[in-house]
Enzyme design. Structure first.
Site, PDB file in Angstrom:
ATOM      1  N   HIS A  84       0.386  -1.204  -0.434  1.00  0.00           N
ATOM      2  CA  HIS A  84       0.175   0.256   0.390  1.00  0.00           C
ATOM      3  C   HIS A  84       0.876   1.081   0.247  1.00  0.00           C
ATOM      4  CE1 HIS A  84      -3.706   2.334   1.509  1.00  0.00           C
ATOM      5  NE2 HIS A  84      -3.129   3.246   2.056  1.00  0.00           N
ATOM      6  N   GLU A  85       1.851   1.624   0.760  1.00  0.00           N
ATOM      7  CA  GLU A  85       2.623   2.145   0.875  1.00  0.00           C
ATOM      8  C   GLU A  85       2.972   2.321  -0.289  1.00  0.00           C
ATOM      9  OE1 GLU A  85       2.011   4.833   2.951  1.00  0.00           O
ATOM     10  OE2 GLU A  85       0.541   3.021   4.283  1.00  0.00           O
TER      11      GLU A  85
END
Lengths: 495, 495
Positions: free
Chosen positions: B263-264
């Site tokens: 996600h990051e």
């Protein structure tokens, strides 16, 4: 306006400048610990912008009006008056710089730092030379901006230690050279000390943990500080409640980590001990680079390389690292960590030969600023002098003139404070013994006593006194290099 | 003045503002990764000073004069004209804030963050309540400063995604609630998926290394970025050449680390892909929070939770962690990582129930800003809604309303972009498949193709387009929540 209102305004302005200065310090810390290589060029400009803003505010007319108006007030406390006096001094000094120069110096030194890292890694001085050359030109320009009586170098020495100048430093280094050469030659007649066991492999993690443990023993507060890894160990702070030390670890050179951590720990105790309520004001700042260095050297050498310290702490070391040390008697360990032997690396050198390293840098800086030599001459001059003073043949520039970070930061006039700081450390150490604060360090309690004594007699005054004034106040006399020579003589030559 | 000279002046001013903004970002990053607790209070004021300076410069008359003068010039390129248009919009928006407010908000949110950390650790909402209350008041004040037509929340929604407002969001969340409840209820009729093996112990270091490996696979450039540990994972950048992701590691919850890292990583690819030569200008910035979130969710869910991705990458995972996975067939692993099960923790929830978490936060924020409820009501409202929407009994505030960092930063209006971003991700994903960019992710090459496609179609435009405009430009239609529902339907209900 009432004096206290005006003083509040002064404090507010100064604290905002401190915010900017410490923000820049966070960026610098990050630059030398965690920043990815690709971030370098933007980081340079970000730092330059911050230093430009700090400069604008440091030299703002509205600040001067407040300072000027406060200088006349008779209802300030002594501390307040001292802050105003020192801020006025700083203001006039800062006024000598122009914005273009400040930005240029900041950008150049950020870039130079990156190139120094690369040059050192690749053992290629050429990669750093043109930046260094540019920095030297900027430093000459800075000396002209600041003004000096006899030698451009005076301006830079004074910048690190108010009142310092070449004539005084030349005299100190001359006296030191004579005394040190005598001591060094006598030590060389002594039997060779075996220190091979100090180079035994100790894993990184274990070294790291021992470094943390030693910092805690010294009283370093991890609630208001931390330790990280950096290529070149340093201490930096963002106020007295956030002090960062860094260390480097060589798995085959435990003592390098150990004593460099203690060294940085000494710097850090000073920063953590500065008065919190004077944040951003001169009385919340360290007295000088020399005084700062006296703190690191006091702990590194006078305290933590003493026999009594290891009588207390050697059993702990052995219990942490039985394999390399269990069969080594205390006396042998003590002799090994104090072994005097010429080395090409300043940070790995002993208490005696260390000052030849400083002397060499001092002479090179002075010659650069006299334009007797230029950047490209540094490797050869460096290598000649290492041969002359220490009998060392430098094997590479990486291990020679590229070993220190200082010049890449644009720091000229810094190195001599290492020797002056060592002299002050010896002088403080003598007082600690004479006043029976902690005659011998034989327990954690003695360490606490020393730290409290330093806090009470030195830390809490911030920048209120110059190096000499502080020495006089604490020890009864100005800074005197003979204390260092006496200390070394007693340690190494008197049985 | 010639247009290009004036434009250079504009760029110079904007880039200096960016320097200050990114310097503050370094301080924030440090605050959430490495800063010792004692540094918190000075850090708050340092950040406040930087944000005050940035604000001063953002709203400086001299900047307006340049912008105003450039708005009329016909000899600007399209990109230049877009930068000027957006900077003028920002200028007017910034002008609505006063310096006192900016400083107050920055100081309060720095302090609130520290108290949130403590409150969460001690499971004591009271420790955070008064800061939160103060932040809500400040946000209401901010809404008034910014102005709005119908609801104070509109101002904050618009701040995260230009053009967003309650009426539109209410409609989206209503549609979503209906569609999602239907899908969720159907899924609950399916056999229970076993995912117990995902909770097997995997040591921190090994998880860390796998996270690095996956980031590299995605194309995250460690030359211009790094990964660190933080309590609440986030991505931050100091320009497109220094992008920092953070992760947290639970040794008994490998997938939490894995998908939060991905996600990051999605966020980070976007930042690293923004045009470097537009540093400090609108075209060098991300389009909106929603578009940013579309990037993280695209990688986290649509790409890296697909069957084809794990057909390609599962053997690698098993070879890294044979003990927990060697006996688990791909199909079981795929089902387990996509298991739909109500959870009390947003960041640990699946693609379906996730949006109920967002909905709950959206409703609470709206109620807070309508003054229907206040900070002290949050725990009870939170717990009631978790029961209502997800059938979850929240066991503690630490695992309930204290789980997210956002409010402590003063971020209200942020959460809804998570759902809108997921919708956009589904919409982009459909285009990726329809355009045959990478129909199935079955090799590293497919991943490279997707990244290049995103770079070409999205990253390089910076802020030139709004969320809807970008969606239309890339996919042929405005942002449409049905793509998310269709994607979930296809993934979970069609065999």
């Amino acid at each position: 306006m009432l004096t206290n209102e005006l003083y509040d305004l002064y404090r507010q302005k100064m604290q905002q400048i401190a915010d900017i200065k410490y923000a820049a310090a966070v960026l610098q810390w990050d630059q030398e610990t965690y920043m990815p290589a690709g971030g370098a060029s933007l980081r340079s400009r970000q730092l330059a912008t911050l230093s430009e803003i700090a400069h604008e505010r440091n030299t703002d007319d509205s600040l001067w009006k407040i300072l000027d108006s406060l200088s006349d007030r008779s209802d300030l406390t002594n501390e307040e008056a001292k802050n105003i006096e020192l801020s006025a001094y700083d203001y006039h000094k800062q006024k000598k710089y122009n914005t273009r120069f400040v930005r240029k110096l900041s950008e150049t030194s950020s870039r130079a730092f990156q190139h120094w890292v690369e040059a050192r890694k690749k053992n290629d001085f050429k990669l750093f030379e043109s930046d260094l050359d540019e920095l030297i030109q900027l430093k000459l320009e800075e000396a002209d901006l600041l003004g000096y009586e006899n030698h451009p170098y005076d301006a830079l020495l004074n910048d690190h230690d108010r009142g310092a100048h070449c004539i005084q430093n030349d005299r100190i280094f001359e006296g030191l050279k004579t005394g040190l050469t005598r001591i060094y030659n006598l030590i060389r007649e002594q039997p060779v000390v075996d220190d091979g066991f100090l180079k035994k492999h100790i894993p990184k993690d274990q070294q790291w943990n021992f470094g943390v443990q030693v910092l805690k023993l010294m009283g370093f507060d991890f609630q208001t500080g931390r330790k990280d890894i950096a290529a070149h160990p340093f201490t930096i702070n963002f106020g007295s409640t956030d002090v960062r030390v860094t260390t480097r670890i060589d798995e085959n050179d435990f003592c390098n980590m150990l004593f460099s951590t203690i060294h940085e720990g000494g710097h850090a105790l000073y920063e953590q001990g500065l008065p919190e309520n004077e944040y951003g004001l001169p009385l919340g700042e360290p007295a000088s680079f020399t005084v700062h260095e006296s703190q690191s050297r006091l702990w590194e050498n006078n305290i933590c390389k003493s026999l009594s310290f290891w009588e207390f702490y050697y059993p702990e070391l052995v219990s942490c690292f039985p394999a390399p040390f269990h069969h080594i008697p205390l006396e042998s360990f003590y002799k090994a960590i104090n072994k005097v032997e010429a080395s090409g690396i300043r940070t790995e050198s002993d208490e005696v030969t260390y000052h030849f390293h400083v002397l060499i840098r001092y002479e090179i800086e002075k010659a650069l600023l006299s334009k007797e030599i230029s950047a490209r001459d540094i490797p050869s001059v460096w290598n000649e002098n290492y041969l002359k003073y220490l009998g060392i043949r430098v094997d590479s520039d990486a291990n020679g003139c590229l070993q220190d970070v200082h010049w890449s930061h644009g720091s000229f006039g810094y190195f001599s404070t290492y020797t002056l700081g060592s002299a002050m450390a010896a002088q403080l150490h003598q007082s600690i013994i004479q006043e029976n604060i902690a005659k011998y360090v034989i327990s954690t309690e003695e360490i606490v006593k020393i730290r409290f004594w330093l806090r009470k007699n030195l830390f809490i005054f911030g920048r209120a006194y110059t190096t000499d004034q502080l020495c006089k106040k604490i020890t009864g006399e100005n800074l005197n290099i003979n204390h260092l020579l006496n200390y070394l003589e007693k340690k190494y030559l008197i049985k």
